[in-house]
Design a protein around this motif. Structure first.
Motif, mmCIF file in Angstrom:
data_model
loop_
_atom_site.group_PDB
_atom_site.id
_atom_site.type_symbol
_atom_site.label_atom_id
_atom_site.label_comp_id
_atom_site.label_asym_id
_atom_site.label_seq_id
_atom_site.Cartn_x
_atom_site.Cartn_y
_atom_site.Cartn_z
ATOM 1 N N GLY A 9 -33.717 -27.561 -90.170
ATOM 2 C CA GLY A 9 -33.187 -26.783 -89.054
ATOM 3 C C GLY A 9 -31.930 -27.445 -88.530
ATOM 4 N N GLY A 11 -29.735 -26.645 -86.222
ATOM 5 C CA GLY A 11 -29.256 -26.106 -84.954
ATOM 6 C C GLY A 11 -28.875 -27.276 -84.063
ATOM 7 N N LEU A 12 -28.807 -27.013 -82.759
ATOM 8 C CA LEU A 12 -28.417 -28.069 -81.809
ATOM 9 C C LEU A 12 -29.380 -29.252 -81.871
ATOM 10 C CD1 LEU A 12 -26.834 -29.141 -79.369
ATOM 11 C CD2 LEU A 12 -28.349 -27.778 -77.906
ATOM 12 N N GLU A 36 -28.565 -21.477 -92.165
ATOM 13 C CA GLU A 36 -27.331 -20.752 -91.834
ATOM 14 C C GLU A 36 -26.155 -21.392 -92.591
ATOM 15 O OE1 GLU A 36 -26.740 -19.310 -87.737
ATOM 16 O OE2 GLU A 36 -28.561 -20.402 -87.255
ATOM 17 N N PRO A 44 -25.370 -20.799 -76.698
ATOM 18 C CA PRO A 44 -25.048 -20.154 -75.411
ATOM 19 C C PRO A 44 -23.734 -19.369 -75.409
ATOM 20 C CG PRO A 44 -26.076 -22.257 -74.987
ATOM 21 C CD PRO A 44 -25.876 -22.183 -76.494
ATOM 22 N N CYS A 78 -32.567 -22.962 -97.425
ATOM 23 C CA CYS A 78 -33.793 -22.737 -96.668
ATOM 24 C C CYS A 78 -34.924 -23.582 -97.261
ATOM 25 C CB CYS A 78 -34.124 -21.249 -96.746
ATOM 26 S SG CYS A 78 -35.559 -20.810 -95.803
ATOM 27 N N THR A 106 -36.856 -26.050 -86.319
ATOM 28 C CA THR A 106 -36.587 -24.733 -86.914
ATOM 29 C C THR A 106 -36.275 -23.646 -85.889
ATOM 30 O OG1 THR A 106 -38.992 -24.466 -86.999
ATOM 31 C CG2 THR A 106 -37.916 -25.143 -89.037
ATOM 32 N N GLY A 107 -36.325 -23.972 -84.606
ATOM 33 C CA GLY A 107 -35.876 -23.029 -83.580
ATOM 34 C C GLY A 107 -36.747 -21.790 -83.446
ATOM 35 N N ALA A 108 -36.120 -20.714 -83.048
ATOM 36 C CA ALA A 108 -36.837 -19.460 -82.796
ATOM 37 C C ALA A 108 -35.994 -18.297 -83.302
ATOM 38 C CB ALA A 108 -37.098 -19.322 -81.296
ATOM 39 N N ILE A 152 -30.963 -12.889 -72.290
ATOM 40 C CA ILE A 152 -30.020 -12.540 -73.357
ATOM 41 C C ILE A 152 -29.504 -11.116 -73.148
ATOM 42 C CG2 ILE A 152 -29.763 -12.200 -75.858
ATOM 43 C CD1 ILE A 152 -30.315 -15.032 -75.638
ATOM 44 N N GLU A 155 -27.064 -11.096 -70.107
ATOM 45 C CA GLU A 155 -25.773 -11.739 -70.401
ATOM 46 C C GLU A 155 -24.950 -10.836 -71.304
ATOM 47 O OE1 GLU A 155 -26.158 -15.744 -71.836
ATOM 48 O OE2 GLU A 155 -26.810 -16.497 -69.884
ATOM 49 N N ALA A 271 -39.327 -30.561 -82.677
ATOM 50 C CA ALA A 271 -38.593 -30.598 -81.398
ATOM 51 C C ALA A 271 -37.756 -29.333 -81.235
ATOM 52 C CB ALA A 271 -37.693 -31.839 -81.373
ATOM 53 N N ARG A 293 -30.509 -27.470 -72.923
ATOM 54 C CA ARG A 293 -30.628 -28.884 -72.567
ATOM 55 C C ARG A 293 -31.876 -29.519 -73.177
ATOM 56 N NH1 ARG A 293 -31.652 -31.227 -66.770
ATOM 57 N NH2 ARG A 293 -29.541 -30.714 -66.099
ATOM 58 N N PHE A 319 -32.617 -24.748 -67.039
ATOM 59 C CA PHE A 319 -32.011 -23.633 -67.759
ATOM 60 C C PHE A 319 -30.909 -23.037 -66.911
ATOM 61 C CE2 PHE A 319 -31.583 -19.214 -68.951
ATOM 62 C CZ PHE A 319 -31.677 -19.262 -70.333
ATOM 63 N N TRP A 320 -29.851 -22.561 -67.563
ATOM 64 C CA TRP A 320 -28.833 -21.835 -66.794
ATOM 65 C C TRP A 320 -28.476 -20.537 -67.497
ATOM 66 C CZ3 TRP A 320 -26.720 -24.001 -71.030
ATOM 67 C CH2 TRP A 320 -25.535 -23.461 -71.528
ATOM 68 N N SER A 321 -27.916 -19.613 -66.735
ATOM 69 C CA SER A 321 -27.434 -18.358 -67.311
ATOM 70 C C SER A 321 -26.186 -17.935 -66.544
ATOM 71 C CB SER A 321 -28.520 -17.281 -67.168
ATOM 72 O OG SER A 321 -28.022 -16.020 -67.548
HETATM 73 C C1 LIG Z 1 -27.409 -15.834 -77.439
HETATM 74 C C2 LIG Z 1 -28.068 -17.047 -76.845
HETATM 75 C C3 LIG Z 1 -27.645 -17.513 -75.610
HETATM 76 C C4 LIG Z 1 -28.250 -18.631 -75.039
HETATM 77 N N1 LIG Z 1 -27.823 -19.043 -73.818
HETATM 78 C C5 LIG Z 1 -28.443 -20.087 -73.230
HETATM 79 C C6 LIG Z 1 -28.044 -20.503 -71.929
HETATM 80 O O1 LIG Z 1 -27.155 -19.918 -71.310
HETATM 81 N N2 LIG Z 1 -28.688 -21.566 -71.386
HETATM 82 C C7 LIG Z 1 -29.674 -22.243 -72.038
HETATM 83 O O2 LIG Z 1 -30.229 -23.214 -71.491
HETATM 84 N N3 LIG Z 1 -30.075 -21.873 -73.271
HETATM 85 C C8 LIG Z 1 -29.484 -20.805 -73.877
HETATM 86 N N4 LIG Z 1 -29.885 -20.401 -75.116
HETATM 87 C C9 LIG Z 1 -31.003 -21.122 -75.778
HETATM 88 C C10 LIG Z 1 -30.492 -22.276 -76.643
HETATM 89 O O3 LIG Z 1 -29.380 -21.904 -77.371
HETATM 90 C C11 LIG Z 1 -31.625 -22.696 -77.564
HETATM 91 O O4 LIG Z 1 -32.656 -23.185 -76.746
HETATM 92 C C12 LIG Z 1 -31.199 -23.740 -78.576
HETATM 93 O O5 LIG Z 1 -30.280 -23.187 -79.465
HETATM 94 C C13 LIG Z 1 -32.407 -24.235 -79.358
HETATM 95 O O6 LIG Z 1 -31.969 -25.131 -80.335
HETATM 96 P P1 LIG Z 1 -32.865 -25.470 -81.599
HETATM 97 O O7 LIG Z 1 -32.020 -26.397 -82.431
HETATM 98 O O8 LIG Z 1 -34.210 -25.889 -81.177
HETATM 99 O O9 LIG Z 1 -33.081 -24.092 -82.371
HETATM 100 P P2 LIG Z 1 -32.026 -23.122 -83.050
HETATM 101 O O10 LIG Z 1 -30.754 -23.121 -82.323
HETATM 102 O O11 LIG Z 1 -32.740 -21.821 -83.225
HETATM 103 O O12 LIG Z 1 -31.778 -23.763 -84.485
HETATM 104 C C14 LIG Z 1 -32.772 -23.785 -85.488
HETATM 105 C C15 LIG Z 1 -32.108 -23.684 -86.844
HETATM 106 O O13 LIG Z 1 -33.086 -23.891 -87.854
HETATM 107 C C16 LIG Z 1 -32.831 -23.027 -88.943
HETATM 108 N N5 LIG Z 1 -34.053 -22.893 -89.741
HETATM 109 C C17 LIG Z 1 -35.218 -22.311 -89.371
HETATM 110 N N6 LIG Z 1 -36.123 -22.376 -90.374
HETATM 111 C C18 LIG Z 1 -35.512 -23.009 -91.395
HETATM 112 C C19 LIG Z 1 -35.917 -23.367 -92.717
HETATM 113 N N7 LIG Z 1 -37.147 -23.088 -93.172
HETATM 114 N N8 LIG Z 1 -35.038 -24.000 -93.536
HETATM 115 C C20 LIG Z 1 -33.791 -24.295 -93.088
HETATM 116 N N9 LIG Z 1 -33.340 -23.981 -91.847
HETATM 117 C C21 LIG Z 1 -34.196 -23.343 -91.012
HETATM 118 C C22 LIG Z 1 -32.403 -21.754 -88.242
HETATM 119 O O14 LIG Z 1 -31.684 -20.918 -89.131
HETATM 120 C C23 LIG Z 1 -31.520 -22.307 -87.112
HETATM 121 O O15 LIG Z 1 -30.187 -22.430 -87.534
HETATM 122 C C24 LIG Z 1 -29.301 -19.294 -75.718
HETATM 123 C C25 LIG Z 1 -29.737 -18.807 -76.957
HETATM 124 C C26 LIG Z 1 -29.135 -17.700 -77.514
HETATM 125 C C27 LIG Z 1 -29.630 -17.172 -78.833
#
Ligand SMILES: Cc1cc2nc3c(=O)[nH]c(=O)nc-3n(C[C@H](O)[C@H](O)[C@H](O)COP(=O)(O)OP(=O)(O)OC[C@H]3O[C@@H](n4cnc5c(N)ncnc54)[C@H](O)[C@@H]3O)c2cc1C
Length: 408
Positions: A9, A11-12, A36, A44, A78, A106-108, A152, A155, A271, A293, A319-321
């Motif tokens: 995953g 992501g952030l 991705e 955000p 993947c 892996t996020g949501a 979402i 916004e 996480a 955060r 959280f903020w928006s």
């Molecule tokens: C449009 C939008 C606006 C947002 N605005 C705010 C805001 O204003 N304030 C705030 O506090 N939070 C906001 N959030 C929430 C915040 O962005 C998320 O909480 C944060 O991105 C979570 O990070 P993460 O790394 O846990 O998951 P993700 O960002 O979901 O990253 C997970 C990554 O894992 C990858 N992945 C999943 N399964 C697999 C696999 N099997 N193999 C390889 N890769 C995989 C996914 O493709 C993804 O790229 C927003 C979210 C969105 C979608």
């Protein structure tokens, strides 16, 4: 410490964890795998208005930074299976990766309506690709139907109105932001959207969605219909747990981890948005957060624990928006609160302090233009972390500085 740490995953949270491993002196192999195609980016900005032009991913770090830190970044890959016995991951291109310790970040993904398959004019917003598809349709006069009056959806509605689109928000509950925001603040948000010309339909359950070549119609349970050029579904997110589930890990509203972010397998951690964890500050209540955060903080914390530390999750949820000129911030968890104390902050900004029956401050929610609420929410957060029992009269009085309550 040496060895192989693989992060699934990119992501952030995953990216932050990878860098934090190096910042903590880990000299073994770090591999960050993400499905991705982009370098890890911030989500955000995808739902906040930016300057004109198509959205550009706001990267967590430039490509060079991964190379400099010795992080092997595999984008566009993947992970399809975890073989826990062999400590190997299977990739979609049939390759495999061994690990000593594994982090699942892996996020949501967006929740779908049951019995509704994806359709051409019904979009969701999670990835940069989603944002590009939506942005291309947000032009003056186009009709956008937003299903779901959560963060979402709202916004996006604000962004669409600012781009000149006609917007209808369809919300099944009796008010907006029913899941996470007190009614008093949700009412201010609703008023701002209505003032901007957004049509808001409450108590509006969706019965069916039909589309023709160039129109999409959302039929509501009361028999009325809303037609648009495009619709976006914003009804929440579900954690990506399939890998963990197939590997036999414990799940509970996400990948269940302990306070150190360790899963039911001691060599696998989770996480960010994908995991649920117990939070001591709230009597070890198990929660899952979808917050920028939290993803960032947990990425740093889990890196320490992957390397053998025993650092518990202790951050106050935050959280903020941003919607139009308003910023909303929420710190803590208000579920156990029995009353709220209101403090006016000037400039049309307001903060609510949420107190338990015992008088303990468990959450604060605030709204105001620009950055007006940031400082007070930060102080409230410190009071929450300190498990404070502030005097409600002092909380209500703008003349009494929150900082003085902290000192008390
Ligand atoms: C449009 C939008 C606006 C947002 N605005 C705010 C805001 O204003 N304030 C705030 O506090 N939070 C906001 N959030 C929430 C915040 O962005 C998320 O909480 C944060 O991105 C979570 O990070 P993460 O790394 O846990 O998951 P993700 O960002 O979901 O990253 C997970 C990554 O894992 C990858 N992945 C999943 N399964 C697999 C696999 N099997 N193999 C390889 N890769 C995989 C996914 O493709 C993804 O790229 C927003 C979210 C969105 C979608």
């Amino acid at each position: 410490m040496t060895g192989e740490i693989v992060i699934v995953g990119a992501g952030l949270c995953g990216a932050r964890a990878a860098f934090a491993l190096r910042e903590r002196g880990f000299s073994g192999h770090v591999t960050l795998v993400g499905e991705e195609v982009h370098l890890p980016y911030e989500r955000p900005p995808l739902s906040k208005p930016s300057t004109a032009g198509p959205p550009v991913p706001q990267l967590v770090a430039a490509r060079q930074a991964y190379d400099d830190a010795g992080i092997e970044l595999l984008t566009g890959h993947c992970v399809t299976r975890i073989d826990r016995a062999a400590k190997r991951l299977v990739l979609s291109d049939a390759g495999s990766l061994g690990y000593d310790r594994l982090l699942l970040a892996t996020g949501a993904r967006p929740r779908r309506l049951p019995n509704l398959t994806a359709s051409r004019l019904l979009l969701t917003l999670r990835t940069h690709g989603d944002a590009e598809r939506i942005a291309a349709r947000l032009v003056p006069g186009r009709r956008l139907v937003v299903i779901g009056g959560g963060f979402i959806g709202l916004e996006l509605s604000a962004m669409a109105r600012q781009a000149g689109a006609e917007v209808t928000v369809v919300e099944g509950q009796a008010r907006l932001l029913a899941r996470a925001v007190p009614a008093e603040i949700a009412a201010l948000v609703e008023a701002r959207h209505r003032q901007a010309g957004t049509r808001i339909l409450l108590d509006a359950g969706v019965a069916a969605i039909d589309e023709t070549e160039d129109e999409i119609t959302v039929s509501l349970v009361d028999g009325t219909h809303v037609t648009g050029d495009v619709a976006v579904l914003g009804i929440g997110a579900v954690p990506n747990t399939e890998l963990a589930e197939a590997a036999g890990l414990w799940l509970e509203n996400g990948i269940a981890v302990d306070e150190y972010l360790t899963s039911s397998d001691p060599d696998i951690f989770a996480a960010g948005d994908c995991c649920s964890f117990p939070l001591a500050l709230y009597g070890n209540k198990r929660i899952r957060l979808e917050s920028w955060r939290s993803a960032q903080d947990q990425g740093s914390l889990v890196a320490a624990n992957l390397l053998g530390a025993r650092s518990p999750v202790g951050h106050v949820p935050w959280f903020w928006s941003d919607q139009f000129d308003l910023t909303l911030q929420i710190a803590g968890l208000a579920d156990t609160a029995t009353r709220a104390v209101r403090r006016e902050l000037g400039d049309n900004a307001v903060i609510l302090f949420h107190l338990e029956e015992s008088g303990r401050l468990v959450a604060a929610s605030a709204i105001g233009p620009g950055n007006t609420v940031a400082r007070d929410v930060r102080l409230a957060e410190m009071l929450i972390a300190a498990r404070a029992y502030p005097d409600p009269l002092a909380l209500a009085s703008p003349d009494i500085r929150l900082k003085s309550l902290l000192a008390a």
